[in-house]
Design a protein around this motif. Structure first.
Motif, PDB file in Angstrom:
ATOM      1  N   LEU A   1      37.925  14.424  35.663  1.00  0.00           N
ATOM      2  CA  LEU A   1      37.874  14.715  37.095  1.00  0.00           C
ATOM      3  C   LEU A   1      37.627  13.424  37.866  1.00  0.00           C
ATOM      4  CD1 LEU A   1      37.705  16.460  39.586  1.00  0.00           C
ATOM      5  CD2 LEU A   1      35.386  17.075  38.970  1.00  0.00           C
ATOM      6  N   SER A   2      38.649  12.992  38.585  1.00  0.00           N
ATOM      7  CA  SER A   2      38.505  11.774  39.387  1.00  0.00           C
ATOM      8  C   SER A   2      38.161  12.147  40.814  1.00  0.00           C
ATOM      9  CB  SER A   2      39.819  10.990  39.353  1.00  0.00           C
ATOM     10  OG  SER A   2      39.901  10.139  40.480  1.00  0.00           O
ATOM     11  N   PHE A   3      37.163  11.479  41.356  1.00  0.00           N
ATOM     12  CA  PHE A   3      36.841  11.679  42.759  1.00  0.00           C
ATOM     13  C   PHE A   3      37.227  10.430  43.549  1.00  0.00           C
ATOM     14  CE2 PHE A   3      34.701  15.706  42.741  1.00  0.00           C
ATOM     15  CZ  PHE A   3      34.746  16.077  44.077  1.00  0.00           C
ATOM     16  N   GLY A   4      38.179   9.692  43.001  1.00  0.00           N
ATOM     17  CA  GLY A   4      38.574   8.462  43.683  1.00  0.00           C
ATOM     18  C   GLY A   4      40.076   8.308  43.789  1.00  0.00           C
ATOM     19  N   HIS A   5      40.795   9.441  43.745  1.00  0.00           N
ATOM     20  CA  HIS A   5      42.259   9.316  43.794  1.00  0.00           C
ATOM     21  C   HIS A   5      42.768   8.844  45.143  1.00  0.00           C
ATOM     22  CE1 HIS A   5      43.545  10.067  39.830  1.00  0.00           C
ATOM     23  NE2 HIS A   5      44.748  10.487  40.159  1.00  0.00           N
ATOM     24  N   ALA A   6      41.917   8.889  46.150  1.00  0.00           N
ATOM     25  CA  ALA A   6      42.304   8.329  47.444  1.00  0.00           C
ATOM     26  C   ALA A   6      42.637   6.851  47.295  1.00  0.00           C
ATOM     27  CB  ALA A   6      41.179   8.512  48.452  1.00  0.00           C
ATOM     28  N   ALA A   7      42.036   6.200  46.315  1.00  0.00           N
ATOM     29  CA  ALA A   7      42.302   4.774  46.114  1.00  0.00           C
ATOM     30  C   ALA A   7      43.785   4.541  45.834  1.00  0.00           C
ATOM     31  CB  ALA A   7      41.458   4.243  44.960  1.00  0.00           C
ATOM     32  N   PHE A   8      44.400   5.454  45.074  1.00  0.00           N
ATOM     33  CA  PHE A   8      45.821   5.267  44.724  1.00  0.00           C
ATOM     34  C   PHE A   8      46.737   5.718  45.855  1.00  0.00           C
ATOM     35  CE2 PHE A   8      43.499   6.360  40.737  1.00  0.00           C
ATOM     36  CZ  PHE A   8      43.319   5.042  40.376  1.00  0.00           C
ATOM     37  N   TRP A   9      46.371   6.838  46.411  1.00  0.00           N
ATOM     38  CA  TRP A   9      47.141   7.365  47.546  1.00  0.00           C
ATOM     39  C   TRP A   9      47.084   6.385  48.707  1.00  0.00           C
ATOM     40  CZ3 TRP A   9      49.804  11.591  49.668  1.00  0.00           C
ATOM     41  CH2 TRP A   9      49.597  11.884  51.024  1.00  0.00           C
ATOM     42  N   GLY A  10      45.862   6.048  49.109  1.00  0.00           N
ATOM     43  CA  GLY A  10      45.688   5.159  50.258  1.00  0.00           C
ATOM     44  C   GLY A  10      46.097   3.729  49.937  1.00  0.00           C
ATOM     45  N   GLY A  11      45.767   3.291  48.716  1.00  0.00           N
ATOM     46  CA  GLY A  11      46.136   1.938  48.315  1.00  0.00           C
ATOM     47  C   GLY A  11      47.647   1.765  48.364  1.00  0.00           C
ATOM     48  N   ALA A  12      48.354   2.767  47.813  1.00  0.00           N
ATOM     49  CA  ALA A  12      49.820   2.709  47.837  1.00  0.00           C
ATOM     50  C   ALA A  12      50.330   2.786  49.267  1.00  0.00           C
ATOM     51  CB  ALA A  12      50.402   3.849  47.009  1.00  0.00           C
ATOM     52  N   ALA A  13      49.668   3.612  50.071  1.00  0.00           N
ATOM     53  CA  ALA A  13      50.108   3.749  51.455  1.00  0.00           C
ATOM     54  C   ALA A  13      50.016   2.401  52.181  1.00  0.00           C
ATOM     55  CB  ALA A  13      49.262   4.807  52.167  1.00  0.00           C
ATOM     56  N   TYR A  14      48.909   1.703  51.982  1.00  0.00           N
ATOM     57  CA  TYR A  14      48.765   0.378  52.604  1.00  0.00           C
ATOM     58  C   TYR A  14      49.772  -0.614  52.020  1.00  0.00           C
ATOM     59  CZ  TYR A  14      44.630   1.157  55.489  1.00  0.00           C
ATOM     60  OH  TYR A  14      43.790   1.572  56.471  1.00  0.00           O
ATOM     61  N   ALA A  15      49.895  -0.582  50.681  1.00  0.00           N
ATOM     62  CA  ALA A  15      50.836  -1.506  50.044  1.00  0.00           C
ATOM     63  C   ALA A  15      52.248  -1.262  50.579  1.00  0.00           C
ATOM     64  CB  ALA A  15      50.801  -1.327  48.521  1.00  0.00           C
ATOM     65  N   ALA A  16      52.594   0.019  50.691  1.00  0.00           N
ATOM     66  CA  ALA A  16      53.925   0.364  51.197  1.00  0.00           C
ATOM     67  C   ALA A  16      54.088  -0.119  52.635  1.00  0.00           C
ATOM     68  CB  ALA A  16      54.129   1.876  51.112  1.00  0.00           C
ATOM     69  N   GLY A  17      53.051   0.097  53.428  1.00  0.00           N
ATOM     70  CA  GLY A  17      53.106  -0.314  54.824  1.00  0.00           C
ATOM     71  C   GLY A  17      53.264  -1.816  54.964  1.00  0.00           C
ATOM     72  N   LEU A  18      52.458  -2.550  54.213  1.00  0.00           N
ATOM     73  CA  LEU A  18      52.538  -4.014  54.275  1.00  0.00           C
ATOM     74  C   LEU A  18      53.892  -4.499  53.780  1.00  0.00           C
ATOM     75  CD1 LEU A  18      48.956  -4.830  53.048  1.00  0.00           C
ATOM     76  CD2 LEU A  18      49.968  -5.683  55.157  1.00  0.00           C
ATOM     77  N   PHE A  19      54.352  -3.884  52.712  1.00  0.00           N
ATOM     78  CA  PHE A  19      55.645  -4.252  52.153  1.00  0.00           C
ATOM     79  C   PHE A  19      56.749  -4.056  53.188  1.00  0.00           C
ATOM     80  CE2 PHE A  19      59.545  -3.309  49.832  1.00  0.00           C
ATOM     81  CZ  PHE A  19      59.569  -4.303  48.868  1.00  0.00           C
ATOM     82  N   SER A  20      56.639  -2.947  53.933  1.00  0.00           N
ATOM     83  CA  SER A  20      57.702  -2.629  54.895  1.00  0.00           C
ATOM     84  C   SER A  20      57.813  -3.684  55.992  1.00  0.00           C
ATOM     85  CB  SER A  20      57.474  -1.254  55.504  1.00  0.00           C
ATOM     86  OG  SER A  20      56.448  -1.317  56.475  1.00  0.00           O
ATOM     87  N   THR A  21      56.684  -4.282  56.355  1.00  0.00           N
ATOM     88  CA  THR A  21      56.770  -5.308  57.396  1.00  0.00           C
ATOM     89  C   THR A  21      57.030  -6.695  56.823  1.00  0.00           C
ATOM     90  OG1 THR A  21      54.392  -4.982  57.420  1.00  0.00           O
ATOM     91  CG2 THR A  21      55.563  -4.526  59.456  1.00  0.00           C
ATOM     92  N   GLN A  22      56.483  -6.945  55.645  1.00  0.00           N
ATOM     93  CA  GLN A  22      56.553  -8.303  55.107  1.00  0.00           C
ATOM     94  C   GLN A  22      57.816  -8.561  54.300  1.00  0.00           C
ATOM     95  OE1 GLN A  22      54.252 -10.520  55.926  1.00  0.00           O
ATOM     96  NE2 GLN A  22      53.096  -8.987  57.058  1.00  0.00           N
ATOM     97  N   VAL A  23      58.296  -7.536  53.581  1.00  0.00           N
ATOM     98  CA  VAL A  23      59.385  -7.792  52.641  1.00  0.00           C
ATOM     99  C   VAL A  23      60.666  -7.048  53.001  1.00  0.00           C
ATOM    100  CG1 VAL A  23      60.067  -7.881  50.220  1.00  0.00           C
ATOM    101  CG2 VAL A  23      57.650  -8.107  50.847  1.00  0.00           C
ATOM    102  N   SER A  24      60.604  -5.748  52.908  1.00  0.00           N
ATOM    103  CA  SER A  24      61.826  -4.986  53.141  1.00  0.00           C
ATOM    104  C   SER A  24      61.471  -3.619  53.712  1.00  0.00           C
ATOM    105  CB  SER A  24      62.591  -4.804  51.831  1.00  0.00           C
ATOM    106  OG  SER A  24      63.507  -3.739  51.957  1.00  0.00           O
ATOM    107  N   SER A  25      62.320  -3.118  54.600  1.00  0.00           N
ATOM    108  CA  SER A  25      62.040  -1.828  55.186  1.00  0.00           C
ATOM    109  C   SER A  25      62.891  -0.731  54.551  1.00  0.00           C
ATOM    110  CB  SER A  25      62.273  -1.863  56.694  1.00  0.00           C
ATOM    111  OG  SER A  25      63.644  -2.066  56.950  1.00  0.00           O
TER     112      SER A  25
END
Lengths: 362, 384, 321, 250
Positions: free
Chosen positions: B94-118
């Protein structure tokens, strides 16, 4: 009208446009929706009863601009609850309008009243919440109080997520400073103000809360006694639209409306009226109707929704907290002055507006 | 429980017996139903029909009061919950920290979209890779402990990321305002995600839904394949009896780490899609209540089944977004008000249903459906 | 005094250091009170209580209602005509009544929530109590509204007190430290010097063996849960006046308290005290030195301790569930 | 009537059938040994008698002093006069020696907040006093303020036995008391068991070490794969090479 809407599936993929207000106090209940159900043209169905909505603390929606651009949804006035300068300055967008005053305006309104009360050539110390609004507010306070002849000793950032400000408050130089500005909002403000009083800072310095809201006042209770600040709207503002709204709200919900409730209702009506004038929901047309629109029907005196930065230019109420035994339900402040709009604000080529580039209509 | 003495039970033999039993339980027709093609095909049909049924179909959609945007959101959270459940439902962690992957990916995706490719596909890929790497690192550390410690360690790491994004890294993440500079380009350079699908917009709505739906089907296929591979067997063995799995020579830790990474990656897929869906990354996507939400979805729907968590996600979001808007609960077809201000109770109702599910139906609503269906089938068989 | 931050040596005045340490002690005190209950329940009953924060929440609201009279404007209570609510009996009454009330809540919780789940896996216990925590929080939100209430400090302890060296310090915060110290000593004595405590300590290690000695554990278990709950109630009363009171405070206090438990070591009272002080001081010092890192710091501290010494600083491997 | 009687007892760990039709009895005042290889079912038998779960007794009957104790909770069985000195001693390492001994009295202390009434159970004789224990085991007296976890293996075994004797014991169940002890310590423990037996306490001794057990016991049972395969006096077992060879490996 239905046809126009259907032609516009590009911006409305569904029968509802959603406006979202993010509140930090409760990330689970993240979203409050105001739904404009255009099957019934101007029916405003507040998905979650807006009257129940208390933006318990830092309610910042500078992010809405980005929803707006991408979703092509018009964000109007008060829905933008943030008071930060950037929102209608460097971050301004064509699709967003703001009814509430920004930090420049609240500092402009406060400076004369506060300097008049406490005297000239004083020195002040600031604590501010380390995010967009807090930074903006402390900058504005510094600018306009320095202009008024006061001098800043220091301005210290407190990180978000802090509920115990004791360590910051213990750093305030109580012998040097005459006034302390607590640039905290909502629950943070309630905590920092109560803790400052509990520490006895009010024995040595005067405390000013640049921006009040009702939940903050309620939570701080007696701590706001005699503390100056500005508030978006208050039911004590005595004019026709305000009184009418207060009465209608009381009839429906049996309590005095908060500033946020007033904002939500007033802005919903503004939008509906703009749609009617435009005769369509097509956003660019609605936007044109809102720009430079003059109105005097939401209780803040005559206002202009400026076309150059989409910022409403309006009066700002300067208030002072009541002592605990004079506070009643929904009444926490006395209105010291309703600073009229021609005494505050700035031109389209100065201040935050100078940095604003609204972008295209479509 | 794990108190069985090893002296009496031969683990290898027992594992064999489970397989044997499973095989016997499903006659050939059922086996066809369970086959990958069927699952993928059925998922595709369901995903394709969903937005129409939910938002546009006569009668049904009026009753449901659904809307297109929520349909995509349900699929996105469904992927998240399904990924979460690969861990909880199949390895018992039972993980109580899956927000780290959801949110982490969300930020990574967001940063990627502006910095690298949309490009939407590349955005999802970037977010997912980030989540997978993060899961590898965090899993490496957190999996040293089990049970309550695992829950608290994952919670602590998740919260650490939240506060990192809030304050020290606010220069990159935009702090409490969330990441707003997301740029979503066109799919394969030609399909604008906000545009309706020509000719099929009555069914599917926008290209965005097609994009989200296709990825959902892919994720279901992936999860199905993992669970029916030797890996899936081992995951279940670990859940049943970790010591015994260890006893037969399995490197339990490595399998757990693999489950954690797969789970985190699916959460990453979902988080990236969430960024594309809203063109925005809210800071709360890293907060522990987000982890709590996915826990509720998975458990509500039914841990230990593939589709239960997706059902749970749908139910949760439906209650959160639609039921919460109901002001008065009335007796159906009348104006008699049972409860005024009904919408305000939505979270309480979810909490109560959640508790009831844990106490009464540990296999969740999906499990309940299956039990009922099995019961009906048995009844039918009895009559024959 | 020297503190090193970002490679810069800062010279800090003694009064500042003491103020920081006092601030840390006071912030840690609330966590200590919540964590002790959490820790002995987890250590003795092997029950993971994510609803422990809800007990703090109940304690705070109960304290508010015993101490003062409030106007519940936002919630259902207002709709039902309760314009004013509360006994207004003052703080000392609350300090006596609330722990008893929450003790009873704890007994009910043990009997009807925990006991049926003792034999279920700890993931089920976490899920159940997590759900329960949501339910309790929502009930309070519905009854009293989502807004914050002001839990005024008692008149005899509000405002500052002037200490030597430190200067003005909020008097109430000294009381928080004092009350916590007294309660901790009482609980410590209960566990160390009574037969009840003996059974609890023995049961923490080997419950079956205790039963084999002819001791029925259901009653001490009930008591442990009640005492743990009462402590959360005390925390709610003394901590209530520190911050604005709203339905979220329960979960807000729960997460750091869990960190305290794992840092200190499950089942150890001295561990909980040590862990609480460590977390409080870490927060206070980081706020003074590198405020942006203060929240990250406590989670980092917990992760490091858990990885370096999984059983916690003062815990023992055998107790860990 | 024997003091303790097991009649056709079947016990399970989950789905695993461990004890099959176990029938045995322990007479008042004797030292009885239950012998068998590792995993034969010895500890399961003792756990069944003392009421700890698992195992689950699904068939058969266990009676003590004529009363059916099969489904009773361990604390109730203990209150009736059966004390267990378990395998690996299971003293409380975090408590002092004195506390380890005192806890055995707690159940009888009715004024205690956690104590309880023994109800219908007649307390016929009280266990040893702490003074008697220290007299009997002087090493424990010397170390009474020490944490039990710091004691040596032999001392821990003494403490476990002493703890059992402080209860109102009529029947002492000893599970592998010699395990892991040095030879001269084994002699000490043997000595203690003899003295306890002489004082009138009935003992059921479970051992793998058949030679040592036969030395001290009057009657023996041999268990293998969950079934009793031999019953007789220690002398009979000594003479039965076949049984010793097949089931005990000696």
């Amino acid at each position: 009208m239905r046809e126009t809407v259907d032609d516009d599936t590009e911006s409305f993929t569904d029968a509802r446009a959603e406006l979202q207000i993010h509140r930090n106090s409760d990330p689970v209940n993240l979203r409050l929706r105001l739904r404009y159900d255009y099957a019934g043209t101007r029916q405003t169905d507040s998905g979650a009863d807006t009257s129940d909505f208390d933006p318990a603390d830092r309610t910042t929606v500078s992010t809405e601009a980005d929803f707006v651009v991408n979703d092509r949804v018009v964000f109007i006035g008060g829905i933008g609850l943030t008071h930060a300068d950037d929102t209608n300055g460097s971050d301004c967008v064509r699709y967003s309008f703001r009814e509430v005053f920004n930090t420049t305006m609240s500092a402009q309104a406060l400076a004369p009243v506060v300097t008049d009360e406490y005297g000239d050539d004083l020195s002040f110390y600031q604590l501010y919440a380390d995010y967009n609004w807090g930074q903006s507010q402390q900058e504005s306070m510094n600018t306009y109080f320095t202009e008024a002849g006061w001098s800043q000793i220091d301005s210290v950032a407190t990180p978000l997520g802090t509920s115990d400000f004791s360590s910051f408050l213990s750093q305030v130089p109580r012998d040097e400073a005459d006034v302390l500005f607590l640039n905290h909002y909502g629950l943070d403000g309630a905590n920092s103000l109560s803790q400052a009083i509990d520490r006895g800072l009010n024995e040595d310095v005067e405390i000013v809360m640049p921006l009040y809201n009702r939940p903050m006042a309620q939570a701080a209770s007696g701590a706001i006694d005699g503390v100056f600040g500005t508030a978006a709207w208050d039911s004590q503002i005595d004019n026709e639209p305000s009184n009418q709204f207060t009465q209608a709200f009381q009839d429906e919900y049996d309590r005095i409306p908060s500033g946020v409730a007033q904002l939500a209702y007033a802005q919903t009506l503004q939008y509906a009226a703009a749609v009617e004038r435009a005769g369509t929901f097509y956003p660019p047309e609605v936007i044109r109707q809102l720009e430079d629109y003059e109105y005097d029907n939401i209780g803040m005196g005559p206002e202009t929704m400026r076309a150059c930065d989409h910022q409403a230019h309006r009066a700002v109420p300067v208030v002072r907290g009541l002592p605990e035994d004079e506070q009643e339900q929904g009444q926490f402040f006395e209105i010291v002055e309703l600073t009229p709009r021609d005494e505050i604000g700035y031109g389209c080529d100065e201040g935050p507006a100078a940095e604003c580039d609204l972008g295209p209509y479509e | 429980m794990s108190d069985e003495p090893t002296e009496t039970a031969d683990a290898a033999e027992d594992g064999g017996a489970v397989v044997e039993r499973t095989r016997r339980r499903f006659p050939s027709w059922s086996r066809a139903v369970e086959s990958e093609w069927f699952v993928v095909g059925a998922t595709t049909v369901a995903v394709a029909l969903f937005p129409w049924l939910f938002a546009r179909a006569p009668v049904v959609s009026d009753l449901l009061n659904g809307y297109q945007d929520l349909a995509s959101l349900i699929l996105i959270w469904g992927i998240f919950a399904m990924g979460f459940n690969l861990l909880l439902g199949y390895t018992g962690l039972l993980s109580f920290g899956h927000a780290a992957f959801w949110g982490g990916a969300a930020y990574a995706a967001g940063l990627f979209s502006t910095q690298v490719s949309s490009s939407p596909l590349l955005i999802v890929a970037a977010g997912t890779v980030f989540a997978a790497l993060l899961a590898w690192v965090l899993g490496f550390v957190a999996l040293r402990r089990g049970g309550i410690y695992f829950a608290i360690l994952t919670l602590a790491f998740g919260q650490m990321m939240y506060y990192m994004a809030l304050s020290p890294l606010s220069g990159i993440t935009n702090g409490e305002n969330g990441y707003t500079d997301v740029e979503v380009g066109q799919l394969f350079g030609s399909f604008h995600l906000r545009y309706p699908v020509p000719g099929l917009d009555w069914l599917l709505g926008t290209w965005q839904y097609v994009f989200v739906g296709a990825i959902t089907v892919l994720c279901v296929a992936l999860a199905y394949r993992v669970l029916n591979s030797p890996y899936g067997m081992v995951f279940r063995a670990i859940r049943e009896n970790e010591q015994r799995a260890e006893f037969v020579g399995l490197n339990v830790w490595r399998y757990k780490l693999m489950a954690f990474i797969i789970s985190g990656s699916l959460a990453g897929v979902a988080g990236s899609l969430f960024t594309i869906h809203g063109s925005y990354v809210p800071l709360e996507s890293l907060y522990w209540t987000t982890s709590g939400e996915v826990v509720i979805m998975a458990v509500l729907g039914g841990v230990g089944s593939l589709f239960g968590p997706i059902l749970g996600a749908g139910l949760y979001l439906y209650v959160e977004n639609i039921t919460s808007g109901i002001r008065e609960l009335t007796v159906p077809l009348t104006d008699v008000v049972l409860l005024d201000g009904f919408g305000a109770y939505w979270h309480l109702i979810l909490g109560l249903v959640f508790v009831a599910v844990i106490v009464l139906f540990p296999r969740g609503i999906w499990g309940l459906f299956r039990d009922v269906a099995a019961g009906i089938r048995r009844l039918g068989g009895g009559r024959r | 005094m020297f503190l090193v931050a970002d490679g810069v040596v800062l010279v800090v005045a003694l009064d500042r250091v003491i103020t920081i340490l006092l601030n840390g002690l006071q912030q840690g005190a609330i966590y200590v009170l919540v964590a002790i209950g959490l820790s002995i329940i987890l250590g003795t009953l092997k029950f993971v209580n994510f609803a422990h924060g809800a007990l703090y929440l109940i304690g705070t609201y109960a304290g508010l209602l015993v101490t003062l009279q409030i106007q519940p404007t936002g919630g259902r209570l207002a709709d039902w005509g309760y314009a004013t609510l509360g006994l207004g009996w003052g703080f000392l009454a609350a300090l006596v009544i609330v722990p008893v009330v929450v003790f009873v809540v704890g007994l009910l919780m043990e009997r009807f929530v925990a006991r049926p789940f003792y034999d279920r896996p700890d993931t089920d216990q976490i899920l159940l109590t997590f759900g329960l925590a949501i339910v309790v929080q929502e009930v309070f939100k519905i009854l009293f509204g989502g807004q914050s209430y002001n839990f005024a400090r008692p008149a005899w302890a509000s405002g500052p007190v002037h200490l030597p060296v430190v200067g003005a310090f909020p008097e109430w915060r000294l009381y928080v430290i004092g009350i916590t110290a007294v309660v901790v000593v009482l609980v410590y004595a209960l566990i160390e010097y009574t037969d009840f405590g003996l059974v609890v300590r023995a049961g923490t290690r080997d419950a079956e063996m205790v039963q084999l000695l002819g001791i029925k554990l259901s009653r001490p278990y009930l008591m442990v849960f009640g005492v743990g709950a009462a402590l959360a109630g005390v925390a709610g009363v003394v901590g209530g006046p520190l911050y604005a009171v709203n339905p979220n405070i329960g979960t807000e206090v729960l997460v750091p308290s869990f960190l305290v438990v794992v840092i200190g070591g499950v089942g150890s009272i001295t561990g909980a005290v040590l862990g609480g002080i460590l977390i409080g001081e870490t927060l206070a010092i980081l706020v003074a030195v590198a405020p942006q890192w203060s929240q990250v710091g406590i989670y980092l501290l917990a992760a490091i301790v858990l990885l370096a010494r999984p059983q916690g600083l003062l815990g023992t491997e055998e107790v860990a569930p | 009537m024997s003091l303790l009687e097991l009649t056709d007892v079947d016990a399970f760990y989950g789905e695993s059938h461990i004890l099959r039709d176990v029938t045995m009895g322990v007479e008042e005042g004797e030292v009885c040994a239950l012998l068998g290889r590792n995993g034969a079912g010895k500890t399961t038998t003792l756990r069944s008698i003392s009421g700890t779960r698992p195992p689950e007794v699904r068939a058969g009957r266990i009676s003590f002093k004529g009363e059916d104790v099969t489904a009773m909770a361990p604390e109730d069985i203990s209150a009736r006069g059966i004390s267990l000195v378990p395998e690996e001693r299971r003293i409380f390492p975090n408590l002092t020696v004195a506390e380890n001994l005192h806890i055995a009295e707690v159940s009888e202390n009715r004024s205690n907040t956690v104590g309880r009434s023994l109800g219908q159970v007649q307390v016929e004789h009280v266990g040893m006093t702490t003074e008697q224990v220290y007299e009997e085991f002087p090493r424990l007296g010397e170390r009474k303020t020490q944490k039990a976890g710091t004691l040596s293996g032999g001392e821990q075994q003494m403490l476990a036995i002493a703890r059992a004797l402080k209860q109102n014991t009529d029947l002492l169940l000893l599970d592998e008391p010699y395990e892991g002890l040095a030879p001269q310590i084994i002699a000490d423990v043997e000595d203690a068991i003899r003295r306890i037996s002489e004082s009138g306490t009935t003992i059921l001794l479970v051992e793998q070490n058949a030679i040592a057990a036969m030395d001290i016991s009057e009657r023996c049972y041999v268990i293998d794969q969950g079934s009793i395969v031999f019953e007789g006096t220690a002398d009979e077992l000594r003479d039965d090479d076949d049984t010793r060879d097949r089931y005990l490996g000696v």
